[in-house]
Design an enzyme around this catalytic site. Structure first.
Site, PDB file in Angstrom:
ATOM      1  N   CYS A 135      57.762 -43.223 -10.857  1.00  0.00           N
ATOM      2  CA  CYS A 135      58.418 -43.900  -9.740  1.00  0.00           C
ATOM      3  C   CYS A 135      59.799 -44.373 -10.144  1.00  0.00           C
ATOM      4  CB  CYS A 135      57.562 -45.079  -9.263  1.00  0.00           C
ATOM      5  SG  CYS A 135      58.271 -45.962  -7.851  1.00  0.00           S
ATOM      6  N   CYS A 138      60.778 -47.709  -8.643  1.00  0.00           N
ATOM      7  CA  CYS A 138      60.171 -48.857  -9.314  1.00  0.00           C
ATOM      8  C   CYS A 138      60.864 -49.168 -10.633  1.00  0.00           C
ATOM      9  CB  CYS A 138      58.690 -48.586  -9.593  1.00  0.00           C
ATOM     10  SG  CYS A 138      57.731 -48.019  -8.194  1.00  0.00           S
ATOM     11  N   ASP A 139      61.195 -48.146 -11.408  1.00  0.00           N
ATOM     12  CA  ASP A 139      61.564 -48.354 -12.808  1.00  0.00           C
ATOM     13  C   ASP A 139      62.979 -47.926 -13.182  1.00  0.00           C
ATOM     14  OD1 ASP A 139      58.963 -49.289 -13.287  1.00  0.00           O
ATOM     15  OD2 ASP A 139      58.223 -47.254 -13.600  1.00  0.00           O
TER      16      ASP A 139
END
Length: 324
Positions: A135, A138-139
């Site tokens: 992701c 997300c990261d």
């Protein structure tokens, strides 16, 4: 065989499931939540979470533990079980758990989520959460000024690669073919971005790095024709070969699309079966974020509450047979 009845059965324990449980409990509906095979969902395999409102940084497992505690404290009955089968052909709906327990419910909220597709490499598994991710949204923030690798050739991979250019100094896309499957406009943006390079006709063979503390230092990619190995230094690896919704339980009973995602009415969590609602990544093939999943969990609980109230009113208004 033991049996349990509830007004609302919630299947799944990610942000969507726990949020639905909180709202249903506050509506005094005494929901039962079945956690499933991975209590807490995908966030339990995530380390730092920096995009959950109100927390500048929180560990994924800690966030899910807090959600579970919240759901319990407002009155949700949480069951450690895995639903093997469910019958949505008539109400009350019935389900059977791996424990042997059977459940019946007047309404069902499905929040079984989705799982990123992985390559299945031992080194990939070893560095999950420590440099290997599925992701970018997300990261990606953790890779400011660093070098990253993206694996894949479809829309997901190209979109992830382009997103990562907002942070990384260099993005290398590794694809096992000599052409991409992504939309042409995305390919055009990718090929014209100065931070992006593409390594064609290669597949990821190994992720390597330090073990204490764990961290990615590079990858080895194999030429699919010659078998020659190319070693690339990098700080992060993003596997972008798609997601698989966990819809096996209902795929033959509910309308699905885009490879198994449950179809909901636009602007709603209502599925093709009245009284059955779907929330989170099970139905969302676009955003796949914890916060959007939580929002859909809220929607599902409110809609289930309204459904149960309307059914109750219909039953009260139905003509009663007279006894002679």
């Amino acid at each position: 065989m033991a049996h349990k009845h509830t007004k609302i059965l919630i299947i799944g324990s990610g942000p969507a499931g726990y949020t639905a449980a909180v709202y249903a409990s506050r509506a005094m509906l005494q929901p039962v939540l079945v956690q499933g095979i991975q209590p807490g969902g995908q966030l339990t395999i995530t380390t730092e979470v920096e995009n959950w409102p109100g927390d500048s940084m929180v560990q994924g497992p800690e966030l899910m533990a807090r959600m579970e505690t919240h759901a319990r404290e407002v009155g949700t009955e949480i069951v450690s079980d895995y639903i093997q089968s469910i019958d949505l052909s008539h109400r009350p709906f019935t389900a059977t758990g791996d424990s042997g327990l059977t459940y019946s419910a007047d309404a069902v909220i499905l929040a079984t989520g989705a799982q990123a597709r992985w390559l299945g490499l031992p080194s990939e598994e070893a560095f999950k959460g420590f440099g290997v991710s599925a992701c970018a949204t997300c990261d990606g923030f953790f890779y400011r000024g660093k070098q990253v690798v993206v694996i894949g050739g479809g829309n997901t991979a190209v979109e992830e690669a382009l997103f990562l250019t907002n942070f990384a100094a260099k993005v290398t896309l590794i694809h096992r073919r000599d052409t991409l499957r992504a939309e042409k406009i995305l390919q055009h943006r990718l090929f014209n971005h100065p931070k992006v390079e593409v390594l064609w006709n290669h597949e990821l063979s190994e992720v390597f790095g330090s073990r204490n503390p764990p961290g990615v230092q590079g990858v080895r990619a194999k030429d699919v024709s010659s078998g020659a190995i190319t070693e690339l230094p990098c700080d992060g690896v993003f596997i972008a070969i798609g997601h698989a919704p966990a819809s096996e339980l209902v795929r033959d009973q509910l309308e699905t699309h885009h490879g198994g995602y449950v179809v909901t009415r636009p602007g709603s969590t209502e599925t093709s079966v009245p009284g059955v609602f779907a929330a989170g990544d099970l139905t969302d093939h676009v955003y796949r974020q914890a916060v959007t999943s939580a929002g859909m969990g809220c929607m599902a609980a409110l809609e289930a509450e309204r459904f149960l109230a309307s059914v109750s009113e219909d039953e009260e208004d139905a003509p009663r047979s007279r006894v002679a």
